[in-house]
Design a protein around this motif. Structure first.
Motif, PDB file in Angstrom:
ATOM      1  N   SER A 121       0.846  -1.188   0.000  1.00 30.18           N
ATOM      2  CA  SER A 121       0.000   0.000   0.000  1.00 30.18           C
ATOM      3  C   SER A 121       0.881   1.238   0.000  1.00 30.18           C
ATOM      4  CB  SER A 121      -0.954   0.006   1.201  1.00 30.18           C
ATOM      5  OG  SER A 121      -0.236   0.097   2.401  1.00 30.18           O
ATOM      6  N   SER A 122       0.290   2.341  -0.454  1.00 24.54           N
ATOM      7  CA  SER A 122       1.000   3.618  -0.447  1.00 24.54           C
ATOM      8  C   SER A 122      -0.027   4.725  -0.499  1.00 24.54           C
ATOM      9  CB  SER A 122       1.963   3.712  -1.631  1.00 24.54           C
ATOM     10  OG  SER A 122       1.255   3.738  -2.841  1.00 24.54           O
ATOM     11  N   ASP A 123       0.376   5.902  -0.029  1.00 26.62           N
ATOM     12  CA  ASP A 123      -0.558   7.026  -0.039  1.00 26.62           C
ATOM     13  C   ASP A 123       0.180   8.306   0.333  1.00 26.62           C
ATOM     14  OD1 ASP A 123      -2.945   8.373  -0.330  1.00 26.62           O
ATOM     15  OD2 ASP A 123      -3.911   7.499   1.432  1.00 26.62           O
ATOM     16  N   GLU A 124      -0.449   9.430  -0.023  1.00 23.25           N
ATOM     17  CA  GLU A 124      -0.054  10.753   0.449  1.00 23.25           C
ATOM     18  C   GLU A 124      -0.966  11.040   1.636  1.00 23.25           C
ATOM     19  OE1 GLU A 124       2.205  13.071  -0.941  1.00 23.25           O
ATOM     20  OE2 GLU A 124       2.872  11.506  -2.321  1.00 23.25           O
ATOM     21  N   VAL A 125      -0.389  11.414   2.757  1.00 27.84           N
ATOM     22  CA  VAL A 125      -1.163  11.578   3.984  1.00 27.84           C
ATOM     23  C   VAL A 125      -1.092  13.034   4.439  1.00 27.84           C
ATOM     24  CG1 VAL A 125      -1.421  10.816   6.374  1.00 27.84           C
ATOM     25  CG2 VAL A 125      -0.643   9.203   4.626  1.00 27.84           C
ATOM     26  N   ASP A 126      -2.253  13.584   4.758  1.00 30.44           N
ATOM     27  CA  ASP A 126      -2.346  14.944   5.290  1.00 30.44           C
ATOM     28  C   ASP A 126      -3.144  14.848   6.594  1.00 30.44           C
ATOM     29  OD1 ASP A 126      -2.503  17.649   5.766  1.00 30.44           O
ATOM     30  OD2 ASP A 126      -3.594  18.135   3.931  1.00 30.44           O
ATOM     31  N   LEU A 127      -2.435  14.651   7.702  1.00 32.28           N
ATOM     32  CA  LEU A 127      -3.087  14.462   8.994  1.00 32.28           C
ATOM     33  C   LEU A 127      -3.358  15.795   9.675  1.00 32.28           C
ATOM     34  CD1 LEU A 127      -1.037  11.561  10.634  1.00 32.28           C
ATOM     35  CD2 LEU A 127      -3.250  11.426   9.515  1.00 32.28           C
ATOM     36  N   LYS A 128      -4.505  15.875  10.314  1.00 36.97           N
ATOM     37  CA  LYS A 128      -4.877  17.024  11.145  1.00 36.97           C
ATOM     38  C   LYS A 128      -5.721  16.476  12.282  1.00 36.97           C
ATOM     39  CE  LYS A 128      -5.441  19.973   7.134  1.00 36.97           C
ATOM     40  NZ  LYS A 128      -6.381  20.624   6.264  1.00 36.97           N
ATOM     41  N   ASP A 129      -5.514  17.005  13.458  1.00 36.70           N
ATOM     42  CA  ASP A 129      -6.378  16.636  14.576  1.00 36.70           C
ATOM     43  C   ASP A 129      -6.932  17.913  15.174  1.00 36.70           C
ATOM     44  OD1 ASP A 129      -7.763  15.547  16.649  1.00 36.70           O
ATOM     45  OD2 ASP A 129      -6.046  14.542  17.574  1.00 36.70           O
ATOM     46  N   MET A 130      -8.011  18.409  14.556  1.00 37.17           N
ATOM     47  CA  MET A 130      -8.591  19.685  14.970  1.00 37.17           C
ATOM     48  C   MET A 130      -9.293  19.598  16.319  1.00 37.17           C
ATOM     49  SD  MET A 130      -9.887  20.873  11.212  1.00 37.17           S
ATOM     50  CE  MET A 130     -10.326  22.552  11.635  1.00 37.17           C
ATOM     51  N   SER A 131      -9.601  18.402  16.768  1.00 35.60           N
ATOM     52  CA  SER A 131     -10.266  18.239  18.070  1.00 35.60           C
ATOM     53  C   SER A 131      -9.309  17.654  19.104  1.00 35.60           C
ATOM     54  CB  SER A 131     -11.499  17.352  17.908  1.00 35.60           C
ATOM     55  OG  SER A 131     -11.117  16.057  17.468  1.00 35.60           O
ATOM     56  N   PHE A 132      -8.015  17.898  18.942  1.00 35.74           N
ATOM     57  CA  PHE A 132      -7.011  17.266  19.792  1.00 35.74           C
ATOM     58  C   PHE A 132      -7.167  17.596  21.265  1.00 35.74           C
ATOM     59  CE2 PHE A 132      -5.173  21.369  19.267  1.00 35.74           C
ATOM     60  CZ  PHE A 132      -4.232  21.562  20.261  1.00 35.74           C
ATOM     61  N   MET A 133      -7.742  18.725  21.599  1.00 29.22           N
ATOM     62  CA  MET A 133      -7.890  19.086  23.014  1.00 29.22           C
ATOM     63  C   MET A 133      -9.169  18.534  23.631  1.00 29.22           C
ATOM     64  SD  MET A 133      -6.111  22.760  23.437  1.00 29.22           S
ATOM     65  CE  MET A 133      -5.965  22.474  25.185  1.00 29.22           C
ATOM     66  N   MET A 134     -10.019  17.919  22.825  1.00 32.46           N
ATOM     67  CA  MET A 134     -11.270  17.362  23.335  1.00 32.46           C
ATOM     68  C   MET A 134     -11.109  15.938  23.833  1.00 32.46           C
ATOM     69  SD  MET A 134     -14.047  18.764  20.705  1.00 32.46           S
ATOM     70  CE  MET A 134     -14.329  20.493  20.459  1.00 32.46           C
ATOM     71  N   HIS A 135      -9.978  15.309  23.541  1.00 34.74           N
ATOM     72  CA  HIS A 135      -9.753  13.941  23.992  1.00 34.74           C
ATOM     73  C   HIS A 135      -9.519  13.959  25.497  1.00 34.74           C
ATOM     74  CE1 HIS A 135      -9.380  13.050  19.781  1.00 34.74           C
ATOM     75  NE2 HIS A 135      -8.292  13.770  19.663  1.00 34.74           N
TER      76      HIS A 135
END
Length: 162
Positions: A121-135
């Protein structure tokens, strides 16, 4: 007493060896890090902070790769990092302030290869965690770059779980 210690050491060695046998290898490249959005240090020297970021994230990617089948190769080319928070200049002290406005982001491409170099497998990844403070339960709250680690864990689980 000596016999017990030897047995414990032998068991620990076997457990470590077993863990290492069932792991994919990792190849990671940091592409143009001078262009990354935010790996700015607070009070730490810029170059040593960047080295710390790369070292800790590489160790985390390596820990994730250990969950993949042996003989596979996980190749990652990181093209951007934006750490959670922002370095705020408040007089003499430069401090990273964590607020929900400055969420963690990371861009990279990956390839998972078999031993014969065929692409699984392969991919271009664009990660964002906009709710990171809600965890409410941050697994890495006592470690540096905990928000980024959690974001990578979620990506890995979503990408490689069957």
């Amino acid at each position: 007493m000596k016999k017990q210690i030897l047995i414990i050491v032998a068991v620990m060695f076997l457990l470590m060896e077993t863990t290492l046998v069932n792991a994919a290898s990792l190849e990671i490249n940091w592409i143009n890090p001078e262009k990354y959005r935010d790996i700015k240090a607070g009070n730490q020297h810029r170059k040593s902070f960047q080295e710390q970021v790369f070292k800790e994230l590489e160790e985390h990617f390596s820990a994730l790769a250990m969950k993949l089948p042996e003989e596979q190769i996980l190749k990652i080319d990181v093209t951007d990092i934006d750490l959670a928070g922002d370095v705020n200049i408040g007089g003499i002290e430069r401090v990273r302030i964590i607020t929900e406005l400055y969420f963690p982001r990371m861009k990279f491409s990956y390839q998972l290869l078999n031993a014969d170099k065929s692409v699984v497998s392969s991919d271009e990844v664009d990660l964002k965690d906009m709710s990171f403070m809600m965890h409410s339960n941050l697994r890495y709250k006592s470690k540096s770059f905990g928000y980024e680690r959690k974001m990578l864990d979620e990506w890995f689980k979503d990408t490689f779980s069957n």
